[in-house]
Design a protein around this motif. Structure first.
Motif, mmCIF file in Angstrom:
data_model
loop_
_atom_site.group_PDB
_atom_site.id
_atom_site.type_symbol
_atom_site.label_atom_id
_atom_site.label_comp_id
_atom_site.label_asym_id
_atom_site.label_seq_id
_atom_site.Cartn_x
_atom_site.Cartn_y
_atom_site.Cartn_z
ATOM 1 N N SER A 218 -10.180 -7.511 16.877
ATOM 2 C CA SER A 218 -11.309 -7.358 17.800
ATOM 3 C C SER A 218 -11.203 -8.316 18.982
ATOM 4 N N TRP A 219 -10.757 -9.543 18.721
ATOM 5 C CA TRP A 219 -10.609 -10.487 19.827
ATOM 6 C C TRP A 219 -9.461 -10.059 20.735
ATOM 7 N N ASN A 220 -8.359 -9.614 20.135
ATOM 8 C CA ASN A 220 -7.215 -9.165 20.947
ATOM 9 C C ASN A 220 -7.592 -7.999 21.850
ATOM 10 N N GLN A 221 -8.472 -7.125 21.366
ATOM 11 C CA GLN A 221 -8.884 -5.940 22.133
ATOM 12 C C GLN A 221 -10.131 -6.190 22.985
ATOM 13 N N ARG A 222 -10.788 -7.333 22.760
ATOM 14 C CA ARG A 222 -11.993 -7.726 23.501
ATOM 15 C C ARG A 222 -13.085 -6.652 23.464
ATOM 16 N N ILE A 275 -4.527 -16.513 9.039
ATOM 17 C CA ILE A 275 -5.816 -15.830 9.157
ATOM 18 C C ILE A 275 -6.958 -16.745 8.728
ATOM 19 N N VAL A 276 -6.796 -17.391 7.590
ATOM 20 C CA VAL A 276 -7.867 -18.236 7.061
ATOM 21 C C VAL A 276 -8.205 -19.371 8.026
ATOM 22 N N THR A 277 -7.185 -19.955 8.646
ATOM 23 C CA THR A 277 -7.409 -21.120 9.502
ATOM 24 C C THR A 277 -7.839 -20.749 10.920
ATOM 25 N N THR A 278 -7.512 -19.546 11.375
ATOM 26 C CA THR A 278 -7.831 -19.190 12.763
ATOM 27 C C THR A 278 -9.086 -18.343 12.909
ATOM 28 N N GLU A 279 -9.569 -17.745 11.818
ATOM 29 C CA GLU A 279 -10.716 -16.847 11.933
ATOM 30 C C GLU A 279 -11.946 -17.561 12.494
ATOM 31 N N LEU A 280 -12.244 -18.753 12.000
ATOM 32 C CA LEU A 280 -13.399 -19.493 12.500
ATOM 33 C C LEU A 280 -13.254 -19.807 13.987
ATOM 34 N N ALA A 281 -12.029 -20.132 14.409
ATOM 35 C CA ALA A 281 -11.798 -20.419 15.830
ATOM 36 C C ALA A 281 -12.034 -19.173 16.681
ATOM 37 N N LEU A 282 -11.658 -18.012 16.179
ATOM 38 C CA LEU A 282 -11.879 -16.769 16.923
ATOM 39 C C LEU A 282 -13.369 -16.453 17.030
ATOM 40 N N ILE A 283 -14.099 -16.719 15.959
ATOM 41 C CA ILE A 283 -15.551 -16.511 16.012
ATOM 42 C C ILE A 283 -16.171 -17.411 17.065
ATOM 43 N N GLU A 284 -15.678 -18.647 17.148
ATOM 44 C CA GLU A 284 -16.189 -19.566 18.170
ATOM 45 C C GLU A 284 -15.853 -19.064 19.574
ATOM 46 N N LYS A 285 -14.717 -18.408 19.729
ATOM 47 C CA LYS A 285 -14.369 -17.831 21.030
ATOM 48 C C LYS A 285 -15.356 -16.736 21.413
ATOM 49 N N PHE A 286 -15.743 -15.903 20.441
ATOM 50 C CA PHE A 286 -16.745 -14.873 20.724
ATOM 51 C C PHE A 286 -18.063 -15.514 21.135
ATOM 52 N N LYS A 287 -18.460 -16.543 20.416
ATOM 53 C CA LYS A 287 -19.728 -17.211 20.737
ATOM 54 C C LYS A 287 -19.697 -17.797 22.144
ATOM 55 N N ALA A 288 -18.531 -18.338 22.525
ATOM 56 C CA ALA A 288 -18.411 -18.970 23.835
ATOM 57 C C ALA A 288 -18.292 -17.949 24.955
#
Length: 329
Positions: A218-222, A275-288
């Protein structure tokens, strides 16, 4: 100098055996063509590339693998056909595609087996999940080497969404596996399969009201650019399995098979950790971005699980064991 009959026979046998020996030696040198549908930046693709590089290094170039990303060799159905005939050596294939062919495999796509990506990582390494791969050789002519993962799937909506109750009546683009179809129909959605490259435009022009997907994709496709909110369902995940064509697999001796299995598991471990370590960072990118992220406020899932299992346990009895494993994690 004349040869005796015995010497002539020995020489003839040696001559006839030589091409076979040479052919065997040549068969042991192999560059695997490895197909997958994810793009170059995706964790699955990165893991596939790492597997090929490590395989080449460990065998001094005798064995290697080249990853063909983004569906260059066809969609997953086409790649499965190629794997069955031996036209394709390896494919990293979603459980959805496998489950559409082997109902027992579909059990790993059942809703609410686990509720967090960290538990997905544990479940796919459990013997109960790995035993599902034993169904593949007889049913598909392929050999499964383990499981990789995506994170828990989320729902993007073109209208604001606060919980699963808002999914009712939505035209929702889903992965077309029957498990997902049945689950989202339980929630009152109208599952709408659309090819992945067309999803962004379909949301933008109102063809669908939303989609369900994993965070990384989802982040890759925005998809946040064409949605109003994201709902974290904590219900489903989509693993994939590295497969080898059975026709290709039988050409290798036990030592090479063990090496290939081991290096595949090594690359899967790295992918799962990624996946486990980057998922939270991706969620933060969506929030930002900024983009609204909703968390299901406490859906009562007991009835959903009961109704789903009533439909699916007769087809995929392995679900019962996976639920026990998930509950114990």
């Amino acid at each position: 100098m004349s040869l005796s009959r015995r010497e002539f026979v020995q020489a003839s046998v040696a001559l006839l055996s030589a091409p076979a020996f040479i052919g065997q030696a040549r068969a042991q040198a192999k560059e695997f063509r490895l197909g997958l549908i994810t793009p170059t930046g995706h964790s699955w693709n990165r893991a596939a590339v790492a597997f090929g590089e490590t395989l080449k290094k460990e065998t001094n170039g005798r064995l290697s693998a080249t990853a063909f990303h983004s569906g260059q060799l066809g969609n997953e159905a086409a790649m499965m056909q190629q794997l069955q005939t031996g036209a394709l050596d390896m494919g990293w294939i979603q459980a959805a595609e496998l489950g559409s062919r082997v109902p027992g495999i579909a059990s790993i796509n059942a809703p609410y087996l686990v509720r967090a990506t960290t538990d997905v990582a544990k479940l796919v390494r459990h013997d109960a999940a790995l035993r599902l791969l034993d169904l593949l050789p007889r049913e598909t002519g392929t050999v499964g080497l383990g499981w990789g993962i995506t994170g828990m799937r989320v729902v993007f909506s073109t209208k604001d969404i606060t919980g699963a109750k808002d999914i009712k009546g939505m035209k929702l683009r889903i992965n077309p596996t029957p498990v997902y179809r049945d689950f989202y129909q339980q929630l009152g959605a109208a599952p709408t399969p659309i090819p992945t490259p067309q999803v962004f435009d379909a949301m933008a022009n109102g063809q669908v009201d939303g989609l369900e997907a994993d965070i990384e994709f989802s982040w890759n496709q925005r998809f946040d650019k064409v949605a109003k909110a994201m709902l974290q369902m904590n219900a489903l995940f989509m693993p994939f399995a590295p497969l080898v064509s059975g026709r290709i697999w039988q050409r290798f001796d036990a030592k090479d098979k063990e090496l290939i299995r081991g290096l595949t598991r090594q690359s899967l471990d790295a992918q799962i950790k990624d996946i486990v370590t980057t998922e939270l960072a991706l969620i933060e990118k969506f929030k930002a971005a900024p983009f609204p992220i909703r968390t299901e406020p406490g859906l009562e899932v007991t009835a959903l699980v009961r109704d789903f299992d009533k439909l699916w346990l007769p087809k995929a009895p392995q679900i019962a064991e996976l639920r026990k494993v998930g509950a114990a994690l």
